[in-house]
Design a protein around this motif. Sequence first.
Motif, PDB file in Angstrom:
ATOM      1  N   SER A   1       0.849  -1.201   0.000  1.00  0.00           N
ATOM      2  CA  SER A   1       0.000   0.000   0.000  1.00  0.00           C
ATOM      3  C   SER A   1       0.874   1.237   0.000  1.00  0.00           C
ATOM      4  O   SER A   1       2.061   1.187   0.339  1.00  0.00           O
ATOM      5  CB  SER A   1      -0.924   0.010   1.220  1.00  0.00           C
ATOM      6  OG  SER A   1      -0.176   0.118   2.414  1.00  0.00           O
TER       7      SER A   1
ATOM      8  N   TRP B   1       0.500   5.867   0.273  1.00  0.00           N
ATOM      9  CA  TRP B   1      -0.332   7.068   0.384  1.00  0.00           C
ATOM     10  C   TRP B   1      -0.661   7.633  -0.984  1.00  0.00           C
ATOM     11  O   TRP B   1      -1.745   8.204  -1.194  1.00  0.00           O
ATOM     12  CB  TRP B   1       0.393   8.125   1.222  1.00  0.00           C
ATOM     13  CG  TRP B   1       1.712   8.562   0.641  1.00  0.00           C
ATOM     14  CD1 TRP B   1       2.933   8.019   0.883  1.00  0.00           C
ATOM     15  CD2 TRP B   1       1.919   9.614  -0.306  1.00  0.00           C
ATOM     16  NE1 TRP B   1       3.910   8.663   0.146  1.00  0.00           N
ATOM     17  CE2 TRP B   1       3.322   9.654  -0.593  1.00  0.00           C
ATOM     18  CE3 TRP B   1       1.090  10.531  -0.946  1.00  0.00           C
ATOM     19  CZ2 TRP B   1       3.877  10.561  -1.478  1.00  0.00           C
ATOM     20  CZ3 TRP B   1       1.650  11.443  -1.824  1.00  0.00           C
ATOM     21  CH2 TRP B   1       3.026  11.461  -2.085  1.00  0.00           C
TER      22      TRP B   1
ATOM     23  N   GLU C   1      -3.980   2.685   0.992  1.00  0.00           N
ATOM     24  CA  GLU C   1      -3.672   2.205   2.337  1.00  0.00           C
ATOM     25  C   GLU C   1      -4.869   1.531   2.998  1.00  0.00           C
ATOM     26  O   GLU C   1      -4.695   0.595   3.782  1.00  0.00           O
ATOM     27  CB  GLU C   1      -3.190   3.375   3.194  1.00  0.00           C
ATOM     28  CG  GLU C   1      -1.840   3.936   2.733  1.00  0.00           C
ATOM     29  CD  GLU C   1      -1.471   5.226   3.448  1.00  0.00           C
ATOM     30  OE1 GLU C   1      -0.349   5.289   3.966  1.00  0.00           O
ATOM     31  OE2 GLU C   1      -2.310   6.155   3.479  1.00  0.00           O
TER      32      GLU C   1
END
Length: 233
Positions: A186, A188, A212
């Motif tokens: 993941s 941002w 995320e």
Amino acid sequence: MTEIFDTVQSRRTLIRSALAAAGGLAVSSCVAPAAKMAAAPRPIPVPVRPVPVEVAKLGPKAPANIRPELFKRAIAALDQHAGRIPTHDRIAIADFSQPSYRPRLHLVHLGTGECESFLVAHGIGSDPSHTGLLQRFSNEPNSEASCEGAFLTADYYVGKHGDSQRLLGLDATNNNAYERAIVVHSAWYSNADMIAQHGKLGRSQGCFAVGERELAKVFERLGPGRMIYSAKV
């Protein structure tokens, strides 16, 4: 809202506990040097008995949000690599013909036809000008580009980007994926709010980087021993 947050935190705690029990935490990432990846034991999945039918001939119809030609190629890849992919109930298809502001990582249940779609970033080397569209694939080390072909999902670990999953490239176009540390993680810059602010996602260094808040669901739906098919058709 608190219950949802607690559920997500519990799921992440369970993932980390399972990882630790399986053999400790590996230190690696999308940008890890080949030397660090080589230090960890290469995961060797144990295939089940090969499926006796050709999936490409008997495969299901394409879900409504996946283009039929791409779906047909993904099913053909699953058929081609059937003996190396232990689990055939679900597959993931990354449609890199689509811009990054569209959900283009499709997780398909082949038995029911159910399909869930997620945002996913492509590599810096695949889009040097940051247009939001993948321009090219590359299998070359240090290219920071996404690569095409069929991948086998392997083991989970915790690295620079947190919970991550290693991938093994099954084709000549992506057989450097393990050494390049091309993984699922993941980031941002793959969150949906990037689209509202910039009209596109950020870029990875070749990894399949999802939002995320979406990683736990992707891990739960996909898991180890299944196929991700990456293409621009």
